[in-house]
Design a protein around this motif. Structure first.
Motif, PDB file in Angstrom:
ATOM      1  N   GLY A 184       0.817  -1.206   0.000  1.00  0.00           N
ATOM      2  CA  GLY A 184       0.000   0.000   0.000  1.00  0.00           C
ATOM      3  C   GLY A 184       0.847   1.250   0.000  1.00  0.00           C
ATOM      4  O   GLY A 184       2.074   1.206   0.112  1.00  0.00           O
ATOM      5  N   SER A 185       0.183   2.391  -0.140  1.00  0.00           N
ATOM      6  CA  SER A 185       0.836   3.684  -0.257  1.00  0.00           C
ATOM      7  C   SER A 185       0.693   4.495   1.025  1.00  0.00           C
ATOM      8  O   SER A 185      -0.358   4.477   1.671  1.00  0.00           O
ATOM      9  CB  SER A 185       0.216   4.472  -1.416  1.00  0.00           C
ATOM     10  OG  SER A 185       0.638   5.829  -1.395  1.00  0.00           O
ATOM     11  N   ALA A 186       1.734   5.251   1.336  1.00  0.00           N
ATOM     12  CA  ALA A 186       1.688   6.155   2.489  1.00  0.00           C
ATOM     13  C   ALA A 186       0.702   7.291   2.276  1.00  0.00           C
ATOM     14  O   ALA A 186       0.284   7.936   3.247  1.00  0.00           O
ATOM     15  CB  ALA A 186       3.077   6.730   2.746  1.00  0.00           C
ATOM     16  N   THR A 187       0.297   7.517   1.034  1.00  0.00           N
ATOM     17  CA  THR A 187      -0.647   8.601   0.752  1.00  0.00           C
ATOM     18  C   THR A 187      -2.100   8.137   0.784  1.00  0.00           C
ATOM     19  O   THR A 187      -3.008   8.949   0.626  1.00  0.00           O
ATOM     20  CB  THR A 187      -0.348   9.238  -0.617  1.00  0.00           C
ATOM     21  OG1 THR A 187      -0.484   8.247  -1.635  1.00  0.00           O
ATOM     22  CG2 THR A 187       1.053   9.802  -0.647  1.00  0.00           C
ATOM     23  N   ALA A 188      -2.322   6.854   0.982  1.00  0.00           N
ATOM     24  CA  ALA A 188      -3.692   6.302   1.083  1.00  0.00           C
ATOM     25  C   ALA A 188      -3.615   5.064   1.971  1.00  0.00           C
ATOM     26  O   ALA A 188      -3.828   3.944   1.511  1.00  0.00           O
ATOM     27  CB  ALA A 188      -4.236   5.961  -0.287  1.00  0.00           C
ATOM     28  N   LEU A 189      -3.302   5.257   3.236  1.00  0.00           N
ATOM     29  CA  LEU A 189      -3.090   4.132   4.144  1.00  0.00           C
ATOM     30  C   LEU A 189      -4.375   3.328   4.322  1.00  0.00           C
ATOM     31  O   LEU A 189      -5.436   3.901   4.600  1.00  0.00           O
ATOM     32  CB  LEU A 189      -2.610   4.652   5.512  1.00  0.00           C
ATOM     33  CG  LEU A 189      -1.213   5.278   5.509  1.00  0.00           C
ATOM     34  CD1 LEU A 189      -0.923   5.944   6.847  1.00  0.00           C
ATOM     35  CD2 LEU A 189      -0.141   4.237   5.187  1.00  0.00           C
TER      36      LEU A 189
ATOM     37  N   PHE B  70      10.985   9.962   2.751  1.00  0.00           N
ATOM     38  CA  PHE B  70      11.596  10.901   1.809  1.00  0.00           C
ATOM     39  C   PHE B  70      11.229  10.567   0.371  1.00  0.00           C
ATOM     40  O   PHE B  70      11.231  11.423  -0.509  1.00  0.00           O
ATOM     41  CB  PHE B  70      13.116  10.915   1.985  1.00  0.00           C
ATOM     42  CG  PHE B  70      13.822   9.692   1.475  1.00  0.00           C
ATOM     43  CD1 PHE B  70      14.479   9.713   0.263  1.00  0.00           C
ATOM     44  CD2 PHE B  70      13.819   8.507   2.197  1.00  0.00           C
ATOM     45  CE1 PHE B  70      15.136   8.589  -0.221  1.00  0.00           C
ATOM     46  CE2 PHE B  70      14.478   7.388   1.742  1.00  0.00           C
ATOM     47  CZ  PHE B  70      15.137   7.417   0.522  1.00  0.00           C
ATOM     48  N   LEU B  71      10.901   9.282   0.105  1.00  0.00           N
ATOM     49  CA  LEU B  71      10.589   8.845  -1.250  1.00  0.00           C
ATOM     50  C   LEU B  71       9.175   9.197  -1.697  1.00  0.00           C
ATOM     51  O   LEU B  71       8.857   9.100  -2.875  1.00  0.00           O
ATOM     52  CB  LEU B  71      10.782   7.328  -1.353  1.00  0.00           C
ATOM     53  CG  LEU B  71      12.227   6.840  -1.286  1.00  0.00           C
ATOM     54  CD1 LEU B  71      12.274   5.335  -1.065  1.00  0.00           C
ATOM     55  CD2 LEU B  71      12.993   7.218  -2.546  1.00  0.00           C
ATOM     56  N   VAL B  72       8.316   9.584  -0.776  1.00  0.00           N
ATOM     57  CA  VAL B  72       6.923   9.885  -1.109  1.00  0.00           C
ATOM     58  C   VAL B  72       6.862  11.221  -1.855  1.00  0.00           C
ATOM     59  O   VAL B  72       7.265  12.254  -1.310  1.00  0.00           O
ATOM     60  CB  VAL B  72       6.057   9.965   0.161  1.00  0.00           C
ATOM     61  CG1 VAL B  72       4.601  10.274  -0.199  1.00  0.00           C
ATOM     62  CG2 VAL B  72       6.153   8.665   0.956  1.00  0.00           C
ATOM     63  N   PRO B  73       6.366  11.252  -3.093  1.00  0.00           N
ATOM     64  CA  PRO B  73       6.288  12.525  -3.806  1.00  0.00           C
ATOM     65  C   PRO B  73       5.373  13.541  -3.117  1.00  0.00           C
ATOM     66  O   PRO B  73       5.724  14.715  -3.006  1.00  0.00           O
ATOM     67  CB  PRO B  73       5.749  12.128  -5.191  1.00  0.00           C
ATOM     68  CG  PRO B  73       6.155  10.692  -5.352  1.00  0.00           C
ATOM     69  CD  PRO B  73       6.025  10.105  -3.977  1.00  0.00           C
TER      70      PRO B  73
ATOM     71  N   ALA C  57       3.041  16.000   2.016  1.00  0.00           N
ATOM     72  CA  ALA C  57       1.976  16.560   2.846  1.00  0.00           C
ATOM     73  C   ALA C  57       0.827  15.565   2.998  1.00  0.00           C
ATOM     74  O   ALA C  57       0.236  15.427   4.081  1.00  0.00           O
ATOM     75  CB  ALA C  57       1.474  17.870   2.237  1.00  0.00           C
ATOM     76  N   ARG C  58       0.524  14.852   1.923  1.00  0.00           N
ATOM     77  CA  ARG C  58      -0.550  13.849   1.987  1.00  0.00           C
ATOM     78  C   ARG C  58      -0.167  12.697   2.903  1.00  0.00           C
ATOM     79  O   ARG C  58      -0.999  12.199   3.676  1.00  0.00           O
ATOM     80  CB  ARG C  58      -0.869  13.330   0.585  1.00  0.00           C
ATOM     81  CG  ARG C  58      -2.006  12.324   0.533  1.00  0.00           C
ATOM     82  CD  ARG C  58      -3.309  12.928   1.037  1.00  0.00           C
ATOM     83  NE  ARG C  58      -4.346  11.919   1.162  1.00  0.00           N
ATOM     84  CZ  ARG C  58      -5.456  12.099   1.864  1.00  0.00           C
ATOM     85  NH1 ARG C  58      -5.674  13.241   2.499  1.00  0.00           N
ATOM     86  NH2 ARG C  58      -6.362  11.142   1.928  1.00  0.00           N
ATOM     87  N   SER C  59       1.081  12.258   2.855  1.00  0.00           N
ATOM     88  CA  SER C  59       1.498  11.167   3.731  1.00  0.00           C
ATOM     89  C   SER C  59       1.461  11.596   5.195  1.00  0.00           C
ATOM     90  O   SER C  59       1.078  10.808   6.069  1.00  0.00           O
ATOM     91  CB  SER C  59       2.899  10.677   3.347  1.00  0.00           C
ATOM     92  OG  SER C  59       3.888  11.655   3.603  1.00  0.00           O
ATOM     93  N   HIS C  60       1.831  12.840   5.476  1.00  0.00           N
ATOM     94  CA  HIS C  60       1.750  13.329   6.852  1.00  0.00           C
ATOM     95  C   HIS C  60       0.304  13.348   7.337  1.00  0.00           C
ATOM     96  O   HIS C  60       0.015  12.965   8.481  1.00  0.00           O
ATOM     97  CB  HIS C  60       2.341  14.732   6.942  1.00  0.00           C
ATOM     98  CG  HIS C  60       3.801  14.781   6.629  1.00  0.00           C
ATOM     99  ND1 HIS C  60       4.447  15.943   6.255  1.00  0.00           N
ATOM    100  CD2 HIS C  60       4.748  13.810   6.610  1.00  0.00           C
ATOM    101  CE1 HIS C  60       5.722  15.685   6.038  1.00  0.00           C
ATOM    102  NE2 HIS C  60       5.928  14.404   6.231  1.00  0.00           N
TER     103      HIS C  60
END
Length: 279
Positions: A122-127, A144-147, A150-153
């Protein structure tokens, strides 16, 4: 001087899917593929230093047997497995690379000791988790790899319970513009779009709603990591019969030299952050 390139999540996932087995072949066959917290410049024991990073982060986060932990960017699963084994916590790991998730699941199956741990793609931007489901969210050298940082935070904030703790180590981009060598060997090499300085990282977490309690530079340790890895890679390349693999490993060793130079120029860094979601 130049700015960093722009990569997508697909670029990142494809790179790590394609290179996982190569990394395992010369870096660490058990899948410990993050930065080490070294005792000093004479310390060359990478596995012990990597474990020290994990233990330090767990201590800073206050993880114990009562914790429910989400490891974002869990990679090959070693950090979460170590946490569960040493503290008795329950946990989930999520990663963008299906190959690393498969490796983590294989390790979990091999252990067969009933650790309360699970892994998924899965993605850090849509857990893929409910709101407030974890007492702790952790990550080692992955965010750091997440483009879309802000969405991952925002996602990590969402899945934390009120009063919960975020604890991460992550790579830093100390300056806005970097040289061509750093861009090629540090950033583009792993499909890293852009990053934060130490202060910028703290500000970004604050903007997401977190109360930051620790923001610490770990630059001395990251330089030692790449010095040790470069030496290890050259030794492994000399013992590798497959020419394509040997050339890839030698290329990585050369990048390790360039990475150390980038650190010395202030173009690459490493930090630890601990933050709290308000109750």
């Amino acid at each position: 001087m130049s700015t960093t390139s722009q990569f997508t999540e697909r670029d990142v996932s494809e790179f790590f899917d394609q290179t996982t087995q190569t990394y395992l072949s010369f870096w660490d066959s058990e899948g410990v593929l993050h930065t080490g917290y070294f005792a000093g410049p004479d310390d060359t024991d990478y596995p012990a230093a990597a474990d020290r990073t994990s233990d330090l982060l767990a201590t800073e986060a206050g993880i114990d047997a009562s914790a429910t932990v989400l490891d974002v960017g869990c990679g090959c699963g070693n950090f979460l497995l170590r946490l569960a084994e040493r503290t008795g916590c329950r946990g989930e790991g999520v990663d963008l690379s299906i190959e690393r998730v498969r490796f983590a699941l294989g390790k979990l199956t091999e252990r067969g000791d009933g650790l309360p741990v699970a892994f998924r793609h899965g993605s850090a931007t849509a857990l893929p988790y409910d709101d407030g489901g974890f007492s702790h969210v952790v990550s080692q050298d992955a965010l750091f790899l997440v483009p879309d940082k802000a969405r991952s935070h925002a996602e990590m904030y969402r899945v934390l319970a009120p009063g919960g703790t975020l604890a991460v180590t992550d790579f830093l981009q100390p300056v806005a513009e970097i040289g061509e060598a750093a861009r090629r060997h540090v950033y583009d090499r792993v499909r890293w779009s852009s990053g934060y300085s130490l202060d910028g990282y703290r500000e970004a977490l604050t903007a997401a709603g977190f109360e930051v309690t620790v923001a610490r530079s770990l630059d001395d340790h990251i330089r030692q990591t790449y010095r040790v890895l470069g030496e290890t890679a050259r030794q492994r390349a000399a013992a590798t019969d497959d020419e394509a693999a040997r050339q890839w490993i030698l290329g990585f060793a050369a990048s390790c030299d360039e990475i150390q130079a980038a650190i010395d120029r202030g173009e690459f860094g490493w930090g630890m952050f601990v933050a709290r979601k308000p109750a």
